[in-house]
Scaffold this motif. Sequence first.
Motif, short mmCIF file in Angstrom:
data_model
loop_
_atom_site.label_atom_id
_atom_site.label_comp_id
_atom_site.label_asym_id
_atom_site.label_seq_id
_atom_site.Cartn_x
_atom_site.Cartn_y
_atom_site.Cartn_z
N LYS A 1 0.87 -1.17 0.00
CA LYS A 1 0.00 0.00 0.00
C LYS A 1 0.91 1.22 0.00
O LYS A 1 2.04 1.17 0.50
CB LYS A 1 -0.92 0.02 1.23
N TYR A 2 0.40 2.33 -0.53
CA TYR A 2 1.22 3.52 -0.73
C TYR A 2 0.52 4.76 -0.19
O TYR A 2 -0.70 4.83 -0.15
CB TYR A 2 1.49 3.72 -2.23
N THR A 3 1.33 5.77 0.18
CA THR A 3 0.78 7.05 0.62
C THR A 3 0.92 8.07 -0.50
O THR A 3 1.70 7.88 -1.44
CB THR A 3 1.52 7.59 1.86
N GLN A 4 0.22 9.17 -0.35
CA GLN A 4 0.36 10.29 -1.29
C GLN A 4 1.77 10.89 -1.22
O GLN A 4 2.23 11.53 -2.15
CB GLN A 4 -0.67 11.38 -0.97
N ASP A 5 2.46 10.66 -0.09
CA ASP A 5 3.79 11.23 0.13
C ASP A 5 4.92 10.25 -0.20
O ASP A 5 6.06 10.46 0.21
CB ASP A 5 3.93 11.69 1.59
N ASP A 6 4.60 9.16 -0.91
CA ASP A 6 5.59 8.24 -1.46
C ASP A 6 6.23 7.29 -0.45
O ASP A 6 7.34 6.81 -0.65
CB ASP A 6 6.69 9.00 -2.23
N GLU A 7 5.51 6.98 0.65
CA GLU A 7 5.93 5.89 1.51
C GLU A 7 5.15 4.65 1.11
O GLU A 7 4.08 4.73 0.53
CB GLU A 7 5.61 6.19 3.00
#
Length: 127
Positions: A8-14
């Motif tokens: 899974k990914y965040t909008q902030d690229d984690e």
Amino acid sequence: MNIPTNLKYTQDDEWIRLEGENAFIGITDYAQHELGDITFVDVDPDLVGETLDAEEVFGAVEAVKTTADVKMPVAAEILEVNEALNDNAALVNTDPYGEGWIIKVKVSDASQLGGLLDAAAYEAKIK
């Protein structure tokens, strides 16, 4: 660009990879590419045992041209900091989804993962 479908990914690229009740967190292949050569990963070892909320900054990744904060994708207790990065921060460049993980956590509420991006949504975001 490598975007594994099991993360899974965040909008902030984690990214976050759930393994049982624990999970690993790092930055994406896209993020490491944009940052350039990573020289240092800064996570305070005193955070081990602390529970942080989603979006809270837990560290920073320093590259030749910039520094970027790294945030929690979900609320979780920090179990471990990847000590291999102390001597070889470049692992984040060479293997961002494997040996380049940054922290290991115990997720507080797995339902928060549903609010993150899947691989297709993350790919659409970075294009």
